[in-house]
Motif scaffolding. Structure first.
Motif, PDB file in Angstrom:
ATOM      1  N   GLU A 138       0.813  -1.221   0.000  1.00 25.82           N
ATOM      2  CA  GLU A 138       0.000   0.000   0.000  1.00 25.82           C
ATOM      3  C   GLU A 138       0.842   1.264   0.000  1.00 25.82           C
ATOM      4  O   GLU A 138       0.408   2.311   0.460  1.00 25.82           O
ATOM      5  N   SER A 139       2.056   1.205  -0.488  1.00 25.48           N
ATOM      6  CA  SER A 139       2.891   2.389  -0.656  1.00 25.48           C
ATOM      7  C   SER A 139       2.579   3.022  -2.005  1.00 25.48           C
ATOM      8  O   SER A 139       1.969   2.402  -2.885  1.00 25.48           O
ATOM      9  N   ARG A 140       3.026   4.263  -2.183  1.00 28.89           N
ATOM     10  CA  ARG A 140       2.755   4.938  -3.453  1.00 28.89           C
ATOM     11  C   ARG A 140       3.778   6.035  -3.704  1.00 28.89           C
ATOM     12  O   ARG A 140       4.399   6.562  -2.781  1.00 28.89           O
ATOM     13  N   PHE A 141       3.899   6.361  -4.994  1.00 30.30           N
ATOM     14  CA  PHE A 141       4.717   7.488  -5.452  1.00 30.30           C
ATOM     15  C   PHE A 141       3.846   8.331  -6.373  1.00 30.30           C
ATOM     16  O   PHE A 141       3.032   7.806  -7.131  1.00 30.30           O
ATOM     17  N   PHE A 142       3.995   9.658  -6.297  1.00 32.69           N
ATOM     18  CA  PHE A 142       3.180  10.513  -7.163  1.00 32.69           C
ATOM     19  C   PHE A 142       3.961  11.749  -7.582  1.00 32.69           C
ATOM     20  O   PHE A 142       4.910  12.178  -6.914  1.00 32.69           O
ATOM     21  N   VAL A 143       3.567  12.301  -8.699  1.00 30.68           N
ATOM     22  CA  VAL A 143       4.024  13.617  -9.141  1.00 30.68           C
ATOM     23  C   VAL A 143       2.778  14.441  -9.449  1.00 30.68           C
ATOM     24  O   VAL A 143       1.742  13.906  -9.861  1.00 30.68           O
ATOM     25  N   ARG A 144       2.895  15.753  -9.261  1.00 34.20           N
ATOM     26  CA  ARG A 144       1.727  16.621  -9.390  1.00 34.20           C
ATOM     27  C   ARG A 144       2.133  17.961  -9.977  1.00 34.20           C
ATOM     28  O   ARG A 144       3.154  18.538  -9.588  1.00 34.20           O
ATOM     29  N   GLN A 190       3.174  25.396  -9.979  1.00 35.22           N
ATOM     30  CA  GLN A 190       3.762  24.587  -8.908  1.00 35.22           C
ATOM     31  C   GLN A 190       3.922  23.143  -9.349  1.00 35.22           C
ATOM     32  O   GLN A 190       3.081  22.597 -10.069  1.00 35.22           O
ATOM     33  N   LEU A 191       5.022  22.535  -8.925  1.00 29.78           N
ATOM     34  CA  LEU A 191       5.298  21.127  -9.187  1.00 29.78           C
ATOM     35  C   LEU A 191       5.653  20.471  -7.855  1.00 29.78           C
ATOM     36  O   LEU A 191       6.439  21.028  -7.076  1.00 29.78           O
ATOM     37  N   SER A 192       5.057  19.304  -7.591  1.00 31.92           N
ATOM     38  CA  SER A 192       5.364  18.602  -6.348  1.00 31.92           C
ATOM     39  C   SER A 192       5.470  17.106  -6.620  1.00 31.92           C
ATOM     40  O   SER A 192       4.970  16.595  -7.631  1.00 31.92           O
ATOM     41  N   ALA A 193       6.110  16.406  -5.721  1.00 29.08           N
ATOM     42  CA  ALA A 193       6.271  14.952  -5.827  1.00 29.08           C
ATOM     43  C   ALA A 193       6.349  14.386  -4.419  1.00 29.08           C
ATOM     44  O   ALA A 193       6.739  15.081  -3.467  1.00 29.08           O
ATOM     45  N   GLY A 194       5.968  13.125  -4.288  1.00 27.29           N
ATOM     46  CA  GLY A 194       5.988  12.542  -2.957  1.00 27.29           C
ATOM     47  C   GLY A 194       6.075  11.032  -2.988  1.00 27.29           C
ATOM     48  O   GLY A 194       5.758  10.384  -3.990  1.00 27.29           O
ATOM     49  N   LEU A 195       6.507  10.473  -1.865  1.00 26.14           N
ATOM     50  CA  LEU A 195       6.599   9.030  -1.677  1.00 26.14           C
ATOM     51  C   LEU A 195       6.015   8.691  -0.314  1.00 26.14           C
ATOM     52  O   LEU A 195       6.433   9.258   0.706  1.00 26.14           O
ATOM     53  N   GLY A 224       8.478   0.988   9.982  1.00 26.41           N
ATOM     54  CA  GLY A 224       7.478   2.018  10.122  1.00 26.41           C
ATOM     55  C   GLY A 224       7.085   2.617   8.788  1.00 26.41           C
ATOM     56  O   GLY A 224       7.400   2.080   7.712  1.00 26.41           O
ATOM     57  N   ASN A 225       6.388   3.740   8.840  1.00 29.01           N
ATOM     58  CA  ASN A 225       5.894   4.407   7.640  1.00 29.01           C
ATOM     59  C   ASN A 225       6.673   5.701   7.399  1.00 29.01           C
ATOM     60  O   ASN A 225       6.913   6.482   8.329  1.00 29.01           O
ATOM     61  N   PHE A 226       7.041   5.919   6.137  1.00 24.85           N
ATOM     62  CA  PHE A 226       7.817   7.093   5.756  1.00 24.85           C
ATOM     63  C   PHE A 226       7.018   7.927   4.753  1.00 24.85           C
ATOM     64  O   PHE A 226       6.387   7.388   3.844  1.00 24.85           O
ATOM     65  N   THR A 227       7.074   9.232   4.924  1.00 23.21           N
ATOM     66  CA  THR A 227       6.439  10.169   4.004  1.00 23.21           C
ATOM     67  C   THR A 227       7.477  11.194   3.576  1.00 23.21           C
ATOM     68  O   THR A 227       8.131  11.813   4.431  1.00 23.21           O
ATOM     69  N   ILE A 228       7.622  11.383   2.267  1.00 22.30           N
ATOM     70  CA  ILE A 228       8.598  12.336   1.725  1.00 22.30           C
ATOM     71  C   ILE A 228       7.871  13.240   0.732  1.00 22.30           C
ATOM     72  O   ILE A 228       7.096  12.760  -0.107  1.00 22.30           O
TER      73      ILE A 228
END
Length: 776
Positions: A333-339, A362-367, A375-379
């Motif tokens: 249930e992990s994910r990567f996105f760009v926006r 604006q440009l954003s990205a996350g993991l 544990g759980n990591f958010t970037i």
């Protein structure tokens, strides 16, 4: 003996595989199979889409989401057990769990599931602790507005919809449809605002506050993309740093779903067309979502009719926004996105010369990485650019003419990043830790006009670099008591600040450049909270914290003018520092049909930044941003939600905020006066009726006592009451028609005095359609 050749061997192997598969499929066809299906509905019988339905047994688990009709279906066979548990989860509704007996024949089993609204205690928030927690486990005051609640408001903009939260106000009483963007900062619990927001606004975890000025462009949020909004009232710098001195507003959008499309289109008085779109699709582990919105209004004349002149024209606005997200689901249930996001707006501010425009990219990205052991990591990473342009004018005393005084161009850039780690260190303990950093560059380039002729050029600006680290420990002492301890350390530096002055009427004179010395400040923001479950229905909570807000580049380097009031920048401003405490009680009565919360709070802000009057002439009021000695806001806050029946719901809130200047040694005349733009009493209420087969109807009311527009309390703004209404009806399975009215009784109250009185929007009605296809 015959020997098989290689190609004959391959043919024999292939034939054997075909025969084996046929035998397997034939055996499966002879096995008894069954189907467990059903429909998920709310208490009024309307389908609930995108609900997570899980069917599980001893060694069996399957999950899916309901379709646009609220339907689901699972295929089972005799290898599976015949007794299962079905669980339904969806935000805004109570958890549903029930045993299912498929019987001996394993035939078709149909289930009708009716969900009940979730009691306040069962709603989930992520804003209060930066990780998912039930409201019943949270000491902080959090209000969660679901997408269904937002759809029942008549408001066309997000900020107007948020006014149903007690204590939520913008800098001035007007909303984002007609107010200048620099007046759209948020105030919570009477902390006051001066254009710059004293609350942090997040859009899926990324700051929505303007990086240069701290205000908020509410039009950047397409209404149809909003999944829910969480409003955390009270200081939150221990987790979020600067700007969260008064609280946090977090807007969470809908994730990409299978073949989903929703559209709202309306047309209203004042030549106001509007359309908001959300569309998404999934293909395997990939998902894409598109959100867009367009809005235009001719607006209305801001100045009170008795003071109006020939140059007073309607204040209108138009904006367009586009938001595109590409998502990849990973394991566990992990994910990567760009926006990517694009926003543009243009405004007329009430006279022919006073206009402004903005373009934001604006440009954003996350993991989001979930692991079993670590544990759980958010970037998150984000960056953007913006260009803001505005014209200012001087208006004649009879308001029959105006002359251009300055044009202003404000380019700004921001880049930021953050990371967070969450881990359960035992059955009773959760640890949260992380950091965030950002750099902002911006300046204000102004051309000054005297008697209608270009006279001089003034430019001021600089850079700001901020980094913060935080940690939090959530400790469940027992089934009744939980404690939370957190702290954050921030360090920021303002550097390369300078101001350039150049006289243009004498070109042989050199420019005067003043360089400001670099400055560095730090802030330590601890927080401690406790919640005790007194009984099954009553909980007590207490919270103490420190918070801060650093001055924005706008406050340091940009001057501005509104009407006859000129406000000067101040490069020597220091950070605001707050000490807050609150204590309250939560109630969950009548089998969860009544959820209520009440709390007392006190917030002292040392060195708050305010617009201080320097001098007054018949044609000009000159102010400057300055650090006051201290202000204090004390008060009482309460809110309640009551489900009268499956179709009727009542909710309301009240805020008492006594906000005053307590210390200002350089001008003791201000001590004891009330903080500008803060009403002592605020009241909100909502009534909702839901019957999809007949009619959906809602009323929202807001009232506030008098407040002042200035620091000297010379310009009072009287009390007001306004009411909005919305009625809608399904005309087909996927189409809903609605009528929305704001300011139902056309109550025109004062929104500002500079010293010219500006008034609220008039009666505003619109009609429209909502289209829903696929998951919602």
């Amino acid at each position: 003996m015959a020997v098989l050749k290689p190609h004959n061997l391959l043919r024999t192997f292939a034939l054997a595989c075909v025969l084996l598969c046929a035998l397997v499929f034939n055996a499966q066809g002879q096995q008894r199979s069954g189907r467990i299906s059903g429909r998920v509905m709310d208490s009024a019988g309307a389908p609930v889409t995108a609900a997570e339905v899980t069917l599980r047994g001893e060694a069996f688990r399957r999950a899916q989401r309901t379709d646009e009709e609220g339907s689901f279906a699972f295929n089972v066979d005799e290898r599976a057990q015949k007794k299962f548990t079905i669980v339904v989860r969806v935000n805004g509704f109570a958890l549903f769990e029930r045993g299912v007996d498929a019987g001996e024949s394993l035939g078709e089993t149909e289930i009708e599931i009716r969900l009940t609204p979730a009691p306040l205690a069962e709603e989930v928030t992520i804003t209060a602790s930066r990780t998912e927690r039930l409201l019943s486990e949270t000491a902080a005051a959090v209000r969660v507005l679901s997408s269904s609640e937002l759809r029942t408001t008549a408001a066309v903009s997000v900020d107007d919809a948020l006014r149903q939260v007690p204590g939520f106000t913008l800098f001035r009483r007007a909303g984002s449809r007609t107010a200048n963007p620099t007046a759209q900062g948020v105030s919570l619990r009477g902390t006051g605002a001066s254009g710059a927001s004293r609350a942090l606004v997040l859009f899926d975890g990324v700051p929505l506050n303007d990086p240069f000025g701290g205000w908020v462009y509410w039009g950047r949020v397409p209404r149809e993309s909003v999944g829910r909004i969480e409003v955390l009232r009270g200081a939150a710098s221990s987790l979020y740093g600067s700007a969260a001195i008064g609280g946090v507003v977090q807007i969470l959008t809908r994730p990409p779903q299978n073949s989903a499309l929703s559209l709202e289109a309306s047309y209203g008085s004042g030549q106001t067309p509007q359309a908001s779109l959300f569309a998404s699709e999934r293909a395997g582990n990939w998902g894409v979502a598109l959100a867009a919105e367009t809005f235009h209004t001719d607006g209305y004349r801001l100045v009170d009719k008795q003071e109006r002149g020939l140059i007073d024209t309607p204040a209108g606005s138009k904006h367009q926004t586009l938001d595109l997200i590409l998502e990849r689901i990973l394991a566990d249930e992990s994910r990567f996105f760009v926006r990517g996001a694009y926003y543009t707006e243009d405004r007329a501010n009430g006279t022919p010369l006073q206009i402004n425009s903005t373009v934001i990219r604006q440009l954003s990205a996350g993991l989001d990485l979930n692991t079993t052991r670590a544990g759980n990591f958010t970037i998150r990473f984000y960056g953007g650019t913006q260009n803001y342009n505005q014209n200012f004018s001087a208006v004649a005393s009879d308001r029959n003419s105006e002359s251009l005084t300055r044009t202003q161009a404000v380019p700004a850039q921001v880049i930021g990043a953050g990371a967070q780690w969450v881990r359960n260190t035992g059955s009773r303990n959760t640890v949260v830790a992380g950091f965030d950093a950002r750099e902002v560059r911006g300046r204000s380039d102004e051309r000054i006009f005297v008697a209608g002729r270009l006279n001089s050029f003034v430019s001021g600006g600089g850079r700001e670099r901020t980094i913060g680290v935080f940690a939090e420990d959530i400790w469940q002492i027992s089934s009744r008591l939980n404690l939370t301890f957190g702290a954050r350390f921030d360090c920021w530096r303002n550097y390369r600040g300078e101001q350039t002055n150049r006289l243009l009427i004498q070109t042989n004179l050199p420019a005067t450049i003043t360089a400001f010395a670099p400055r560095t400040e730090t802030a330590f923001s601890p927080r401690a909270a406790a919640r005790y479950k007194l009984t099954n229905n009553i909980s007590l909570s207490a919270l103490v914290s420190r918070a801060f807000r650093q001055p924005t580049l706008n406050e340091l380097y940009r001057s501005f003018r509104v009407g006859d009031a000129l406000t000067l920048a101040n490069e020597n401003l220091r950070a605001e520092r707050a000490t807050s405490a609150e204590a309250g009680a939560s109630f969950n009565l009548f089998d969860g049909r009544l959820a209520a919360r009440a709390s007392f709070f006190s917030t002292k802000i040392d060195e708050p930044i305010a617009n201080v009057t320097l001098r007054v002439t018949p044609t000009l009021i000159t102010r400057q941003r300055q650090n006051l000695g201290a202000t204090r806001t004390r008060g009482f806050e309460s809110e309640a939600d009551f489900s009268l029946s499956p179709r009727w719901t009542l909710s309301g809130g009240y805020l008492l905020a006594d906000a005053r200047v307590t210390e200002f040694p350089t001008n003791t005349a201000l001590e004891g006066l009330r903080i500008p733009q803060v009403a002592r009493h605020q009241l909100t209420f909502q009534m909702r009726y839901n019957d999809p087969s007949l009619l959906n109807f809602s009323l929202q009311g807001r009232a506030a006592s008098n407040q002042f527009d200035d620091d000297q309390n010379r310009f009072p703004l009287g009390s007001y009451f306004t009411m909005d209404a919305l009625a809608s009806r399904d005309i087909s399975r996927n189409i809903e028609a609605f009528v929305a009215i704001e300011n139902l009784f056309n109550n025109r109250y004062a929104t500002g005095r500079t010293p010219v009185t500006t008034i609220s929007p008039p009666f505003f009605a619109r009609v429209g359609l909502r289209l829903r296809f696929g998951a919602r």
